[in-house]
Design a protein around this motif. Structure first.
Motif, PDB file in Angstrom:
ATOM      1  N   ALA A  69       0.843  -1.309   0.012  1.00  0.00           N
ATOM      2  CA  ALA A  69      -0.129   0.117  -0.085  1.00  0.00           C
ATOM      3  C   ALA A  69       0.870   1.309   0.068  1.00  0.00           C
ATOM      4  O   ALA A  69       0.620   2.334  -0.628  1.00  0.00           O
ATOM      5  CB  ALA A  69      -0.716   0.012   1.203  1.00  0.00           C
ATOM      6  N   GLN A  70       1.901   1.203   0.590  1.00  0.00           N
ATOM      7  CA  GLN A  70       2.855   2.305   0.894  1.00  0.00           C
ATOM      8  C   GLN A  70       3.351   2.448  -0.738  1.00  0.00           C
ATOM      9  O   GLN A  70       3.836   3.559  -1.040  1.00  0.00           O
ATOM     10  CB  GLN A  70       3.673   2.246   1.977  1.00  0.00           C
ATOM     11  CG  GLN A  70       3.276   2.428   3.269  1.00  0.00           C
ATOM     12  CD  GLN A  70       4.430   2.335   4.463  1.00  0.00           C
ATOM     13  OE1 GLN A  70       5.301   2.628   4.033  1.00  0.00           O
ATOM     14  NE2 GLN A  70       3.955   1.993   5.626  1.00  0.00           N
ATOM     15  N   LEU A  71       3.850   1.371  -1.185  1.00  0.00           N
ATOM     16  CA  LEU A  71       4.467   1.410  -2.904  1.00  0.00           C
ATOM     17  C   LEU A  71       3.446   2.183  -3.471  1.00  0.00           C
ATOM     18  O   LEU A  71       3.815   2.981  -4.418  1.00  0.00           O
ATOM     19  CB  LEU A  71       4.919   0.140  -3.257  1.00  0.00           C
ATOM     20  CG  LEU A  71       5.219   0.232  -4.500  1.00  0.00           C
ATOM     21  CD1 LEU A  71       6.472   0.874  -4.893  1.00  0.00           C
ATOM     22  CD2 LEU A  71       5.533  -1.402  -4.916  1.00  0.00           C
ATOM     23  N   VAL A  72       2.235   1.672  -3.402  1.00  0.00           N
ATOM     24  CA  VAL A  72       1.356   2.445  -4.323  1.00  0.00           C
ATOM     25  C   VAL A  72       1.098   3.757  -3.991  1.00  0.00           C
ATOM     26  O   VAL A  72       0.855   4.702  -5.078  1.00  0.00           O
ATOM     27  CB  VAL A  72      -0.029   1.601  -4.315  1.00  0.00           C
ATOM     28  CG1 VAL A  72      -1.167   2.252  -5.345  1.00  0.00           C
ATOM     29  CG2 VAL A  72       0.127   0.024  -4.855  1.00  0.00           C
ATOM     30  N   ALA A  73       1.065   4.192  -2.771  1.00  0.00           N
ATOM     31  CA  ALA A  73       0.906   5.611  -2.296  1.00  0.00           C
ATOM     32  C   ALA A  73       1.939   6.320  -2.987  1.00  0.00           C
ATOM     33  O   ALA A  73       1.785   7.382  -3.620  1.00  0.00           O
ATOM     34  CB  ALA A  73       0.847   5.616  -0.925  1.00  0.00           C
ATOM     35  N   ARG A  74       3.215   5.753  -2.869  1.00  0.00           N
ATOM     36  CA  ARG A  74       4.443   6.567  -3.680  1.00  0.00           C
ATOM     37  C   ARG A  74       4.221   6.669  -4.968  1.00  0.00           C
ATOM     38  O   ARG A  74       4.414   7.892  -5.555  1.00  0.00           O
ATOM     39  CB  ARG A  74       5.565   5.768  -3.073  1.00  0.00           C
ATOM     40  CG  ARG A  74       6.819   6.413  -4.160  1.00  0.00           C
ATOM     41  CD  ARG A  74       8.270   5.937  -3.817  1.00  0.00           C
ATOM     42  NE  ARG A  74       8.381   4.439  -4.109  1.00  0.00           N
ATOM     43  CZ  ARG A  74       8.678   4.274  -5.462  1.00  0.00           C
ATOM     44  NH1 ARG A  74       8.817   5.114  -6.336  1.00  0.00           N
ATOM     45  NH2 ARG A  74       8.991   2.966  -5.790  1.00  0.00           N
ATOM     46  N   LEU A  75       3.681   5.801  -5.807  1.00  0.00           N
ATOM     47  CA  LEU A  75       3.476   5.875  -7.106  1.00  0.00           C
ATOM     48  C   LEU A  75       2.621   6.886  -7.424  1.00  0.00           C
ATOM     49  O   LEU A  75       2.590   7.563  -8.418  1.00  0.00           O
ATOM     50  CB  LEU A  75       3.040   4.482  -7.734  1.00  0.00           C
ATOM     51  CG  LEU A  75       4.019   3.286  -7.664  1.00  0.00           C
ATOM     52  CD1 LEU A  75       3.455   1.951  -8.203  1.00  0.00           C
ATOM     53  CD2 LEU A  75       5.537   3.973  -8.569  1.00  0.00           C
ATOM     54  N   LYS A  76       1.343   6.874  -6.601  1.00  0.00           N
ATOM     55  CA  LYS A  76       0.433   7.857  -6.861  1.00  0.00           C
ATOM     56  C   LYS A  76       0.896   9.347  -6.666  1.00  0.00           C
ATOM     57  O   LYS A  76       0.525  10.288  -7.517  1.00  0.00           O
ATOM     58  CB  LYS A  76      -0.884   7.560  -6.024  1.00  0.00           C
ATOM     59  CG  LYS A  76      -1.586   6.528  -6.309  1.00  0.00           C
ATOM     60  CD  LYS A  76      -2.558   6.214  -5.227  1.00  0.00           C
ATOM     61  CE  LYS A  76      -3.682   5.052  -5.241  1.00  0.00           C
ATOM     62  NZ  LYS A  76      -4.670   4.777  -4.350  1.00  0.00           N
ATOM     63  N   ARG A  77       1.792   9.566  -5.561  1.00  0.00           N
ATOM     64  CA  ARG A  77       2.308  10.901  -5.453  1.00  0.00           C
ATOM     65  C   ARG A  77       3.268  11.404  -6.710  1.00  0.00           C
ATOM     66  O   ARG A  77       3.198  12.410  -7.026  1.00  0.00           O
ATOM     67  CB  ARG A  77       3.191  10.918  -4.154  1.00  0.00           C
ATOM     68  CG  ARG A  77       2.378  10.985  -3.090  1.00  0.00           C
ATOM     69  CD  ARG A  77       3.140  11.183  -1.622  1.00  0.00           C
ATOM     70  NE  ARG A  77       4.274  10.380  -1.536  1.00  0.00           N
ATOM     71  CZ  ARG A  77       4.272   9.253  -0.643  1.00  0.00           C
ATOM     72  NH1 ARG A  77       3.150   8.818  -0.233  1.00  0.00           N
ATOM     73  NH2 ARG A  77       5.216   8.512  -0.792  1.00  0.00           N
ATOM     74  N   GLU A  78       3.991  10.332  -7.147  1.00  0.00           N
ATOM     75  CA  GLU A  78       4.832  10.746  -8.232  1.00  0.00           C
ATOM     76  C   GLU A  78       4.239  10.865  -9.414  1.00  0.00           C
ATOM     77  O   GLU A  78       4.685  11.849 -10.552  1.00  0.00           O
ATOM     78  CB  GLU A  78       5.985   9.416  -8.365  1.00  0.00           C
ATOM     79  CG  GLU A  78       6.795   9.439  -7.276  1.00  0.00           C
ATOM     80  CD  GLU A  78       7.573   8.273  -7.244  1.00  0.00           C
ATOM     81  OE1 GLU A  78       8.601   7.899  -6.665  1.00  0.00           O
ATOM     82  OE2 GLU A  78       7.335   7.060  -8.117  1.00  0.00           O
ATOM     83  N   TYR A  79       3.126  10.239  -9.758  1.00  0.00           N
ATOM     84  CA  TYR A  79       2.367  10.350 -11.065  1.00  0.00           C
ATOM     85  C   TYR A  79       1.580  11.566 -10.834  1.00  0.00           C
ATOM     86  O   TYR A  79       1.734  12.357 -12.076  1.00  0.00           O
ATOM     87  CB  TYR A  79       1.306   9.153 -10.992  1.00  0.00           C
ATOM     88  CG  TYR A  79       0.257   9.116 -12.109  1.00  0.00           C
ATOM     89  CD1 TYR A  79       0.673   8.723 -13.428  1.00  0.00           C
ATOM     90  CD2 TYR A  79      -1.048   9.551 -12.130  1.00  0.00           C
ATOM     91  CE1 TYR A  79      -0.145   8.897 -14.411  1.00  0.00           C
ATOM     92  CE2 TYR A  79      -2.181   9.552 -13.113  1.00  0.00           C
ATOM     93  CZ  TYR A  79      -1.487   9.233 -14.423  1.00  0.00           C
ATOM     94  OH  TYR A  79      -2.627   9.236 -15.113  1.00  0.00           O
ATOM     95  N   GLN A  80       0.991  11.937  -9.888  1.00  0.00           N
ATOM     96  CA  GLN A  80       0.260  13.146  -9.739  1.00  0.00           C
ATOM     97  C   GLN A  80       1.477  14.473  -9.873  1.00  0.00           C
ATOM     98  O   GLN A  80       1.128  15.476 -10.632  1.00  0.00           O
ATOM     99  CB  GLN A  80      -0.403  13.401  -8.341  1.00  0.00           C
ATOM    100  CG  GLN A  80      -1.156  14.854  -8.458  1.00  0.00           C
ATOM    101  CD  GLN A  80      -2.056  14.784  -9.441  1.00  0.00           C
ATOM    102  OE1 GLN A  80      -2.763  13.896  -9.731  1.00  0.00           O
ATOM    103  NE2 GLN A  80      -2.316  16.167  -9.883  1.00  0.00           N
ATOM    104  N   ALA A  81       2.580  14.323  -9.055  1.00  0.00           N
ATOM    105  CA  ALA A  81       3.616  15.502  -9.449  1.00  0.00           C
ATOM    106  C   ALA A  81       4.116  15.514 -10.986  1.00  0.00           C
ATOM    107  O   ALA A  81       4.526  16.643 -11.407  1.00  0.00           O
ATOM    108  CB  ALA A  81       4.800  14.951  -8.650  1.00  0.00           C
ATOM    109  N   ALA A  82       4.304  14.404 -11.500  1.00  0.00           N
ATOM    110  CA  ALA A  82       4.489  14.407 -12.953  1.00  0.00           C
ATOM    111  C   ALA A  82       3.731  15.290 -13.930  1.00  0.00           C
ATOM    112  O   ALA A  82       4.041  15.972 -14.600  1.00  0.00           O
ATOM    113  CB  ALA A  82       4.974  13.075 -13.388  1.00  0.00           C
TER     114      ALA A  82
END
Length: 317
Positions: free
Chosen positions: A297-310
């Motif tokens: 869940a933390q990995l997916v949360a990181r991916l979501k943050r990075e995706y939105q930042a991109a």
């Protein structure tokens, strides 16, 4: 063509790829709850009778989660079927999937019309993984609903085509569901896959270094400690070319720079393959972005943050 309803409105446009030996119900459930399609190979359930128990666990747990969280339901799950002739369990495993009406079947190593028809019969969709445009056309001709383009740098069995070339060629004739695999380990990569023409990113190796993954601690730590320079491409271990961790090959007493070629006719996905993959560890080239072992869940949360930042960096929002 629009995505089929089951793949629309995912919180993150990504699929957690089925990891041979490693994926299990616990990981699949956490991936789905976090908002990505979770998946596992049917062959991970050993003995075969265990598959029924695993599918019951996944479907019941996700149904309970959805009842408790109607405003943010879990993403769907997928089961990977190896349709190569060496898989003697295929018929049995397909029957079990039919009982649970598995929503997504991912097929590998051969496209079969009868398998696709069976999945459509219970209302599911089929995504077929391919390494070149020729195989992509065959898969769609035989009734697959979508494709997974396995480009250079993907973990496990991988192709050698640039993702730019592979997606470009497929999109010249196919406008259906398309996922891209190959060094996907960041939210930036997910957005890049979409910019290239894919609908979804297909992420595998990053999930090896999660608490839920059924990998040894040594395997997980080697993922964290390694980068793209530590990946070896060979067909020795299963008869199909794939990417593996250099450190695991050395630990098995072999020279990763002098591996012999295997006869493709020796391809086998029975017990011998499982035994080989317990010692020789698959991994893609994207693991330089994996810096710690953490819950899925933390990995997916990181991916979501990075995706939105991109997206924000490119003024897409």
């Amino acid at each position: 063509m629009a995505l089929p309803p089951i793949l629309k409105n995912l919180p993150l446009p990504a699929i957690g790829s089925p990891l041979f030996i490693i994926s299990n119900p616990k990981l699949v459930i956490e991936q789905c709850k976090a908002g990505v399609v979770g998946s596992m190979p049917a062959l991970n359930a050993r003995p075969a009778e265990l598959l029924d128990e695993w599918l019951a666990e996944i479907t019941e747990t996700l149904a309970a989660y959805n009842r408790a969280n109607p405003d943010r339901p879990a993403a769907p799950f997928a089961i990977n079927q190896i349709v190569h002739k060496s898989n003697e369990r295929l018929e049995h495993d397909m029957q079990v999937c039919a009982r649970y009406k598995v929503p997504i079947i991912i097929t590998s190593l051969g496209a079969r019309e009868d398998v696709n028809n069976a999945v459509h019969g219970w209302g599911g969709i089929v995504l077929h993984d391919i390494i070149n445009n020729k195989f992509a056309r065959k898969a769609i001709e035989k009734g697959a609903d979508g494709l997974i383009a396995v480009a250079a740098g993907a973990g496990g069995h991988a192709g050698v085509k640039s993702p730019f070339a592979l997606v470009q060629e497929i999109r010249e004739w196919f406008d259906g569901p398309l996922a891209l695999s190959g060094s996907m380990a960041t939210g930036d990569a997910i957005l890049a896959a979409q910019a290239m023409g894919a609908d979804l990113a297909y992420i595998g190796s990053a999930f090896i270094a999660t608490d839920e993954a059924r990998a040894s601690d040594a395997y997980k730590q080697m993922i964290v400690a390694s980068n793209s320079d530590d990946i070896v491409y060979s067909n020795l271990f299963t008869g199909v070319h794939g990417n593996y961790l250099r450190g695991s090959i050395v630990a098995a007493g072999m020279d990763p720079d002098k591996l012999p070629e295997s006869d493709p006719s020796a391809m086998n996905f029975g017990g011998s393959a499982a035994k080989a993959w317990k010692e020789i560890w698959g991994s893609g080239q994207g693991i330089g972005a994996v810096r710690e072992v953490l819950p899925a869940a933390q990995l997916v949360a990181r991916l979501k943050r990075e995706y939105q930042a991109a997206r924000e960096r490119l003024a897409l929002n």
